[in-house]
Design a protein around this motif. Structure first.
Motif, PDB file in Angstrom:
ATOM      1  N   GLU A 130       9.624   8.702   1.504  1.00 15.53           N
ATOM      2  CA  GLU A 130      10.970   9.097   1.106  1.00 15.53           C
ATOM      3  C   GLU A 130      11.838   9.157   2.355  1.00 15.53           C
ATOM      4  O   GLU A 130      11.454   9.754   3.356  1.00 15.53           O
ATOM      5  CB  GLU A 130      10.923  10.471   0.427  1.00 15.53           C
ATOM      6  CG  GLU A 130      12.140  10.806  -0.376  1.00 15.53           C
ATOM      7  CD  GLU A 130      11.938  12.055  -1.212  1.00 15.53           C
ATOM      8  OE1 GLU A 130      12.596  13.073  -0.894  1.00 15.53           O
ATOM      9  OE2 GLU A 130      11.128  12.016  -2.158  1.00 15.53           O
ATOM     10  N   LEU A 131      13.000   8.523   2.294  1.00 15.53           N
ATOM     11  CA  LEU A 131      13.968   8.515   3.387  1.00 15.53           C
ATOM     12  C   LEU A 131      15.212   9.245   2.916  1.00 15.53           C
ATOM     13  O   LEU A 131      15.869   8.810   1.963  1.00 15.53           O
ATOM     14  CB  LEU A 131      14.309   7.077   3.786  1.00 15.53           C
ATOM     15  CG  LEU A 131      15.411   6.893   4.831  1.00 15.53           C
ATOM     16  CD1 LEU A 131      15.025   7.535   6.159  1.00 15.53           C
ATOM     17  CD2 LEU A 131      15.722   5.410   4.999  1.00 15.53           C
ATOM     18  N   ARG A 132      15.514  10.370   3.566  1.00 18.12           N
ATOM     19  CA  ARG A 132      16.685  11.170   3.204  1.00 18.12           C
ATOM     20  C   ARG A 132      17.726  11.021   4.308  1.00 18.12           C
ATOM     21  O   ARG A 132      17.505  11.442   5.436  1.00 18.12           O
ATOM     22  CB  ARG A 132      16.293  12.638   3.058  1.00 18.12           C
ATOM     23  CG  ARG A 132      15.302  12.874   1.941  1.00 18.12           C
ATOM     24  CD  ARG A 132      14.817  14.299   1.912  1.00 18.12           C
ATOM     25  NE  ARG A 132      13.851  14.494   0.841  1.00 18.12           N
ATOM     26  CZ  ARG A 132      13.109  15.582   0.707  1.00 18.12           C
ATOM     27  NH1 ARG A 132      13.216  16.580   1.574  1.00 18.12           N
ATOM     28  NH2 ARG A 132      12.245  15.675  -0.288  1.00 18.12           N
ATOM     29  N   LEU A 133      18.859  10.429   3.965  1.00 16.38           N
ATOM     30  CA  LEU A 133      19.941  10.238   4.914  1.00 16.38           C
ATOM     31  C   LEU A 133      21.070  11.204   4.583  1.00 16.38           C
ATOM     32  O   LEU A 133      21.637  11.146   3.492  1.00 16.38           O
ATOM     33  CB  LEU A 133      20.460   8.801   4.860  1.00 16.38           C
ATOM     34  CG  LEU A 133      19.454   7.702   5.182  1.00 16.38           C
ATOM     35  CD1 LEU A 133      20.087   6.325   4.984  1.00 16.38           C
ATOM     36  CD2 LEU A 133      18.912   7.856   6.594  1.00 16.38           C
ATOM     37  N   MET A 134      21.367  12.098   5.515  1.00 10.21           N
ATOM     38  CA  MET A 134      22.532  12.964   5.394  1.00 10.21           C
ATOM     39  C   MET A 134      23.669  12.207   6.066  1.00 10.21           C
ATOM     40  O   MET A 134      23.746  12.151   7.295  1.00 10.21           O
ATOM     41  CB  MET A 134      22.288  14.321   6.051  1.00 10.21           C
ATOM     42  CG  MET A 134      21.313  15.186   5.287  1.00 10.21           C
ATOM     43  SD  MET A 134      21.012  16.789   6.082  1.00 10.21           S
ATOM     44  CE  MET A 134      22.607  17.582   5.923  1.00 10.21           C
ATOM     45  N   VAL A 135      24.534  11.607   5.263  1.00 13.48           N
ATOM     46  CA  VAL A 135      25.578  10.733   5.772  1.00 13.48           C
ATOM     47  C   VAL A 135      26.856  11.548   5.988  1.00 13.48           C
ATOM     48  O   VAL A 135      27.426  12.093   5.043  1.00 13.48           O
ATOM     49  CB  VAL A 135      25.836   9.563   4.803  1.00 13.48           C
ATOM     50  CG1 VAL A 135      26.897   8.633   5.364  1.00 13.48           C
ATOM     51  CG2 VAL A 135      24.537   8.807   4.524  1.00 13.48           C
ATOM     52  N   PHE A 136      27.291  11.603   7.271  1.00 14.09           N
ATOM     53  CA  PHE A 136      28.486  12.344   7.645  1.00 14.09           C
ATOM     54  C   PHE A 136      29.707  11.431   7.554  1.00 14.09           C
ATOM     55  O   PHE A 136      29.616  10.237   7.863  1.00 14.09           O
ATOM     56  CB  PHE A 136      28.326  12.911   9.057  1.00 14.09           C
ATOM     57  CG  PHE A 136      27.397  14.084   9.108  1.00 14.09           C
ATOM     58  CD1 PHE A 136      27.895  15.381   9.211  1.00 14.09           C
ATOM     59  CD2 PHE A 136      26.023  13.906   9.052  1.00 14.09           C
ATOM     60  CE1 PHE A 136      27.043  16.464   9.247  1.00 14.09           C
ATOM     61  CE2 PHE A 136      25.164  14.989   9.090  1.00 14.09           C
ATOM     62  CZ  PHE A 136      25.668  16.279   9.184  1.00 14.09           C
ATOM     63  N   PRO A 137      30.859  11.962   7.161  1.00  9.74           N
ATOM     64  CA  PRO A 137      32.048  11.154   6.916  1.00  9.74           C
ATOM     65  C   PRO A 137      32.782  10.762   8.203  1.00  9.74           C
ATOM     66  O   PRO A 137      33.895  11.217   8.475  1.00  9.74           O
ATOM     67  CB  PRO A 137      32.903  12.059   6.031  1.00  9.74           C
ATOM     68  CG  PRO A 137      32.557  13.437   6.483  1.00  9.74           C
ATOM     69  CD  PRO A 137      31.084  13.371   6.824  1.00  9.74           C
ATOM     70  N   LEU A 158      16.785   6.800  -4.923  1.00  9.73           N
ATOM     71  CA  LEU A 158      16.146   7.774  -5.806  1.00  9.73           C
ATOM     72  C   LEU A 158      17.108   8.854  -6.276  1.00  9.73           C
ATOM     73  O   LEU A 158      16.984   9.361  -7.390  1.00  9.73           O
ATOM     74  CB  LEU A 158      14.959   8.429  -5.092  1.00  9.73           C
ATOM     75  CG  LEU A 158      13.857   7.505  -4.593  1.00  9.73           C
ATOM     76  CD1 LEU A 158      12.801   8.287  -3.819  1.00  9.73           C
ATOM     77  CD2 LEU A 158      13.230   6.745  -5.757  1.00  9.73           C
ATOM     78  N   ALA A 159      18.045   9.256  -5.381  1.00  7.73           N
ATOM     79  CA  ALA A 159      18.963  10.336  -5.736  1.00  7.73           C
ATOM     80  C   ALA A 159      20.142  10.361  -4.778  1.00  7.73           C
ATOM     81  O   ALA A 159      20.047   9.885  -3.651  1.00  7.73           O
ATOM     82  CB  ALA A 159      18.237  11.684  -5.699  1.00  7.73           C
ATOM     83  N   THR A 160      21.240  10.939  -5.259  1.00  2.00           N
ATOM     84  CA  THR A 160      22.401  11.216  -4.417  1.00  2.00           C
ATOM     85  C   THR A 160      22.812  12.656  -4.663  1.00  2.00           C
ATOM     86  O   THR A 160      22.588  13.209  -5.754  1.00  2.00           O
ATOM     87  CB  THR A 160      23.595  10.293  -4.732  1.00  2.00           C
ATOM     88  OG1 THR A 160      23.993  10.509  -6.077  1.00  2.00           O
ATOM     89  CG2 THR A 160      23.238   8.829  -4.513  1.00  2.00           C
ATOM     90  N   ARG A 161      23.397  13.254  -3.629  1.00  2.00           N
ATOM     91  CA  ARG A 161      23.826  14.647  -3.760  1.00  2.00           C
ATOM     92  C   ARG A 161      24.909  14.927  -2.719  1.00  2.00           C
ATOM     93  O   ARG A 161      24.736  14.604  -1.547  1.00  2.00           O
ATOM     94  CB  ARG A 161      22.632  15.568  -3.535  1.00  2.00           C
ATOM     95  CG  ARG A 161      22.913  17.036  -3.602  1.00  2.00           C
ATOM     96  CD  ARG A 161      21.602  17.805  -3.485  1.00  2.00           C
ATOM     97  NE  ARG A 161      21.821  19.175  -3.112  1.00  2.00           N
ATOM     98  CZ  ARG A 161      20.863  20.015  -2.767  1.00  2.00           C
ATOM     99  NH1 ARG A 161      19.601  19.597  -2.727  1.00  2.00           N
ATOM    100  NH2 ARG A 161      21.127  21.251  -2.448  1.00  2.00           N
ATOM    101  N   ALA A 162      26.011  15.521  -3.151  1.00  2.00           N
ATOM    102  CA  ALA A 162      27.051  15.950  -2.223  1.00  2.00           C
ATOM    103  C   ALA A 162      26.643  17.303  -1.654  1.00  2.00           C
ATOM    104  O   ALA A 162      26.282  18.217  -2.402  1.00  2.00           O
ATOM    105  CB  ALA A 162      28.391  16.043  -2.929  1.00  2.00           C
ATOM    106  N   LEU A 163      26.690  17.413  -0.315  1.00  2.00           N
ATOM    107  CA  LEU A 163      26.278  18.659   0.329  1.00  2.00           C
ATOM    108  C   LEU A 163      27.452  19.502   0.810  1.00  2.00           C
ATOM    109  O   LEU A 163      27.265  20.596   1.282  1.00  2.00           O
ATOM    110  CB  LEU A 163      25.355  18.362   1.518  1.00  2.00           C
ATOM    111  CG  LEU A 163      24.009  17.756   1.164  1.00  2.00           C
ATOM    112  CD1 LEU A 163      23.221  17.455   2.436  1.00  2.00           C
ATOM    113  CD2 LEU A 163      23.203  18.682   0.256  1.00  2.00           C
TER     114      LEU A 163
END
Length: 177
Positions: A130-137, A158-163
């Protein structure tokens, strides 16, 4: 087999380089995600640079997150000689083989925080579940990019989520034929 989860902070253009001034300030919405991620893990997998930064901070930190961070076993990819403290064990020179052996042991997921070069190696060898990328704007335009050294890496979203604060968590797994 225990899964290997890689979690990376990246800019919109894929820059992961540590200590970059582009990172957005901490947002309270990040906290529950990072806490859940850490508490679900059975061990940490770190590159030497990330290990040294963490080992300089976490042993003196307080609170439940710090206690969990300090208690977890840590496995460090390093070519530098010298002993490791902070509940850490150095991996041998064949990092992919050592990580495969760790994955075959019982226990909770292996969590790789940051450590971009190590993440690239493990992605290249097909060891990441699983690769989780926290993408900063932000678009940085230069720096080390997470996919720079990788070719032909099919992934499945697999999933998206706004943090919060414009940060988007994108979770990928290997594409299955």
């Amino acid at each position: 087999m225990r899964p290997l989860i890689v979690t990376e902070f990246v800019s919109l253009d894929g820059v992961y380089e540590e200590h970059s001034p582009w990172r957005a300030p901490y947002d309270p919405d990040d906290g529950p995600f990072k806490r859940d991620e850490l508490f679900a893990s059975g061990a940490l997998l770190l590159g030497r640079t990330t290990y040294e930064a963490f080992a300089a901070y976490w042993p003196t930190a307080t609170g439940a997150f710090a206690e969990r961070m300090n208690a977890l076993p840590k496995y460090v990819a390093t070519s530098r000689p010298g002993p490791l403290g902070w509940n850490a064990t150095a991996l041998g020179p064949d990092i992919p083989a050592d990580v495969q052996a760790l994955k075959s042991q019982p226990g909770g997921p292996l969590l790789l925080y940051g450590s971009g070069t190590l993440a690239q190696t493990l992605l290249r060898h097909g060891l990441v579940d699983e690769l989780r990328l926290m993408v900063f704007p932000v678009v940085v335009g230069h720096g080390k990019r997470i996919f720079d050294t990788l070719e032909d890496l099919p992934l499945t979203l697999l999933a998206t989520r706004a943090l919060g604060a414009g940060v988007l968590l994108l979770t990928y797994g290997p594409a299955r034929p």
